[in-house]
Design an enzyme around this catalytic site. Structure first.
Site, PDB file in Angstrom:
ATOM      1  N   GLY A 205      -5.323   1.983   7.420  1.00 29.91           N
ATOM      2  CA  GLY A 205      -6.286   2.904   6.831  1.00 29.91           C
ATOM      3  C   GLY A 205      -7.427   2.204   6.112  1.00 29.91           C
ATOM      4  O   GLY A 205      -8.594   2.605   6.208  1.00 29.91           O
ATOM      5  N   THR A 206      -7.108   1.137   5.382  1.00 30.68           N
ATOM      6  CA  THR A 206      -8.140   0.443   4.610  1.00 30.68           C
ATOM      7  C   THR A 206      -9.222  -0.103   5.536  1.00 30.68           C
ATOM      8  O   THR A 206     -10.424   0.076   5.299  1.00 30.68           O
ATOM      9  CB  THR A 206      -7.495  -0.697   3.790  1.00 30.68           C
TER      10      THR A 206
ATOM     11  N   ASN B 241      -4.656  12.047  -1.260  1.00 30.42           N
ATOM     12  CA  ASN B 241      -3.368  11.359  -1.329  1.00 30.42           C
ATOM     13  C   ASN B 241      -2.635  11.556  -2.650  1.00 30.42           C
ATOM     14  O   ASN B 241      -1.452  11.278  -2.737  1.00 30.42           O
ATOM     15  CB  ASN B 241      -3.543   9.853  -1.066  1.00 30.42           C
TER      16      ASN B 241
ATOM     17  N   GLN C 261      -3.463  10.535   5.287  1.00 32.94           N
ATOM     18  CA  GLN C 261      -2.292  11.294   4.810  1.00 32.94           C
ATOM     19  C   GLN C 261      -1.930  12.450   5.741  1.00 32.94           C
ATOM     20  O   GLN C 261      -0.878  13.059   5.586  1.00 32.94           O
ATOM     21  CB  GLN C 261      -2.569  11.857   3.397  1.00 32.94           C
TER      22      GLN C 261
ATOM     23  N   CYS D 181      -1.292   2.866  -4.158  1.00 30.63           N
ATOM     24  CA  CYS D 181      -2.079   1.655  -3.906  1.00 30.63           C
ATOM     25  C   CYS D 181      -2.659   1.151  -5.215  1.00 30.63           C
ATOM     26  O   CYS D 181      -3.386   0.173  -5.248  1.00 30.63           O
ATOM     27  CB  CYS D 181      -3.196   1.952  -2.935  1.00 30.63           C
TER      28      CYS D 181
ATOM     29  N   THR E 245      -6.752 -10.837  18.900  1.00 34.59           N
ATOM     30  CA  THR E 245      -5.633 -10.573  19.814  1.00 34.59           C
ATOM     31  C   THR E 245      -4.854  -9.334  19.366  1.00 34.59           C
ATOM     32  O   THR E 245      -4.505  -9.204  18.189  1.00 34.59           O
ATOM     33  CB  THR E 245      -4.704 -11.813  19.867  1.00 34.59           C
TER      34      THR E 245
ATOM     35  N   SER F 256      -3.364   5.664   9.718  1.00 31.71           N
ATOM     36  CA  SER F 256      -2.545   4.495   9.417  1.00 31.71           C
ATOM     37  C   SER F 256      -1.091   4.780   9.780  1.00 31.71           C
ATOM     38  O   SER F 256      -0.512   5.773   9.340  1.00 31.71           O
ATOM     39  CB  SER F 256      -2.655   4.199   7.917  1.00 31.71           C
ATOM     40  N   ALA F 257      -0.496   3.881  10.589  1.00 27.92           N
ATOM     41  CA  ALA F 257       0.841   4.131  11.140  1.00 27.92           C
ATOM     42  C   ALA F 257       1.936   4.260  10.079  1.00 27.92           C
ATOM     43  O   ALA F 257       2.846   5.069  10.217  1.00 27.92           O
ATOM     44  CB  ALA F 257       1.202   3.030  12.125  1.00 27.92           C
ATOM     45  N   HIS F 258       1.846   3.448   8.992  1.00 25.48           N
ATOM     46  CA  HIS F 258       2.981   3.458   8.051  1.00 25.48           C
ATOM     47  C   HIS F 258       3.079   4.753   7.256  1.00 25.48           C
ATOM     48  O   HIS F 258       4.062   4.988   6.553  1.00 25.48           O
ATOM     49  CB  HIS F 258       2.960   2.227   7.134  1.00 25.48           C
TER      50      HIS F 258
HETATM   51  N1  PLP Z   1      -6.623   6.340   2.743  1.00 21.36           N
HETATM   52  C1  PLP Z   1      -5.691   7.118   2.162  1.00 21.36           C
HETATM   53  C2  PLP Z   1      -5.984   8.560   1.921  1.00 21.36           C
HETATM   54  C3  PLP Z   1      -4.465   6.569   1.760  1.00 21.36           C
HETATM   55  O1  PLP Z   1      -3.552   7.331   1.166  1.00 21.36           O
HETATM   56  C4  PLP Z   1      -4.237   5.175   1.983  1.00 21.36           C
HETATM   57  C5  PLP Z   1      -2.979   4.542   1.518  1.00 21.36           C
HETATM   58  O2  PLP Z   1      -2.374   4.968   0.557  1.00 21.36           O
HETATM   59  C6  PLP Z   1      -5.230   4.430   2.629  1.00 21.36           C
HETATM   60  C7  PLP Z   1      -6.414   5.037   2.992  1.00 21.36           C
HETATM   61  C8  PLP Z   1      -5.023   2.966   2.939  1.00 21.36           C
HETATM   62  O3  PLP Z   1      -4.198   2.848   4.071  1.00 21.36           O
HETATM   63  P1  PLP Z   1      -3.464   1.465   4.432  1.00 21.36           P
HETATM   64  O4  PLP Z   1      -2.347   1.327   3.463  1.00 21.36           O
HETATM   65  O5  PLP Z   1      -2.986   1.660   5.827  1.00 21.36           O
HETATM   66  O6  PLP Z   1      -4.483   0.400   4.333  1.00 21.36           O
END
Ligand code: PLP
Length: 377
Positions: free
Chosen positions: A72-73, A151, A179, A324, A237, A199-201
């Site tokens: 996501g970042t 989030n 989210q 985060c 890669t 974001s997969a996780h």
């Molecule tokens: N954007 C949102 C709304 C999120 O909740 C998060 C992670 O908490 C991110 C971006 C960042 O994602 P990643 O952890 O995959 O970098």
């Protein structure tokens, strides 16, 4: 044995067993570089294109509109920086004041290069209204970026309507749907968005992998220069094992979307009901339209930080706000943006339930809260 209850699914989720198993062959046996011309690269190449198709299908996109990223970042950084610097005549970005820091700090970075950013304030229910956007947007706006769901408080934004406003002023529209993807239905055609981060996780896939949806025809600068991967827009890669894990997890969640939503919504209702019955006074932040299972609760006069640590001692993982940002113990920018008072903000926790949570987890969470917070006589 000490109990362990994981109720912080907005921070990250448990990897699906199927996703894990789907990854193994790509780590151990089929480790070839998908970009090579020899036959040992054929299977990884095919896995990559199948994964792109699979992801596209889940969000109603075209395969060539899916660009794999590290999460996501990175997707947020790319959407903001890649569009801000792409058109010197349209230099303004509009976003909301309660975005994730990945988005907000990308905006701070472009501001340092002289590209203006306007931060829209949400209502006290956590909504960015079209009226707020209409009052701000102009023909110098290059990009509007508003998150699909917050989030910390879970509020779902009127993305389609906001996107229509952006397009009617000739601006692009990006949404951080980190989210939401894999938890609520996402259809990029229906929404009309030009870019979408995932974001997969956050949907039971592996960490360190995600994607940015970029609508065909969108002008965006490449994120990383180098090899020819991702149509030369994001060189490096490919991480086949993680990409396969991601698509397996996303397909699994999308296939079971309604069942998972019903399950987490029912757990959420049960938790709220038994908290009400326990006579502990609380405020439920974020209005009515929130992500299933994500609860932002404020207890006046309490200390959210202390609740988190005491619940941790009881074997329960929850959060105070954005995971985060656990190092930053100041009142969260999200709670500030929705104007809740300092006493409530300080006493705020986030409980985020996922598909693997059970009713027994909910009972244990409420029992723990009862121990820590004084019920009203
Ligand atoms: N954007 C949102 C709304 C999120 O909740 C998060 C992670 O908490 C991110 C971006 C960042 O994602 P990643 O952890 O995959 O970098």
């Amino acid at each position: 044995m000490k109990q362990f209850i994981y109720a912080d699914n907005a921070a990250t989720t448990q990897l699906s067993k199927d996703a894990f198993e789907a990854m193994i062959p790509w780590l151990l046996d089929e480790y070839g570089n998908a970009s090579q011309p020899y036959s040992f690269a054929r299977k990884p190449k095919k896995a990559l294109s199948d994964a792109r198709e699979g992801i596209a299908e889940c969000i109603n996109a075209m395969p060539e509109e899916i660009f794999f990223t590290s999460g996501g970042t990175e997707s947020d950084n790319w959407a903001i920086k890649g569009s801000a610097f792409a058109d010197p005549d349209k230099r303004v970005t509009i976003t909301s004041a309660f975005e994730h820091h990945a988005l907000l700090y990308s905006c701070k970075a472009i501001e340092r290069y002289g590209y203006p950013v306007i931060y829209l304030m949400p209502t006290t229910d956590g909504i960015i209204t079209t009226e707020t956007l209409i009052g701000t947007i102009s023909n110098t706006t290059r990009l509007v970026s508003v998150m699909y769901a917050n989030n910390e408080i879970g509020t779902i934004q009127p993305i389609k309507e906001l996107c229509d406003v952006a397009h009617s002023h000739g601006a692009l529209f990006h949404t951080d749907a980190v989210q939401a993807v894999g938890h609520v239905e996402i259809d990029v055609q229906e929404l009309g968005v030009d870019m979408l981060s995932a974001s997969a996780h956050k949907f039971n896939g592996p960490k360190g992998i995600g994607f940015l949806y970029i609508r065909n025809g969108t002008t965006l600068l490449p994120y990383a220069d180098g090899g020819t991967q991702e149509s030369r827009y994001r060189a490096g890669t490919e991480n086949i094992a993680s990409i396969v894990g991601m698509v397996t997890a996303l397909k699994e969640n999308c296939t079971n979307l309604n069942r998972n939503m019903a399950h987490t919504q029912s757990l959420e209702h049960k938790l709220l009901k038994s908290l009400c019955e326990s006579h502990i006074p609380f405020v439920h932040n974020g209005g009515d339209n929130t992500l299933p299972g994500l609860l932002s609760l404020s207890f006046a006069g309490a200390d959210g930080e202390a609740i988190l640590h005491r619940m941790d001692l009881m074997g329960i993982s929850i959060s105070t706000g954005s995971a985060c940002d656990s190092v930053n113990t100041e009142i969260s920018h999200v709670l500030k943006a929705i104007s809740i008072n300092d006493s409530l903000a300080k006493g705020t926790i986030r409980i985020s339930l996922g598909k693997y949570n059970t009713e027994a987890d909910v009972h244990a969470i409420v029992a723990a809260l009862k121990k820590l917070l004084k019920p009203k006589p």
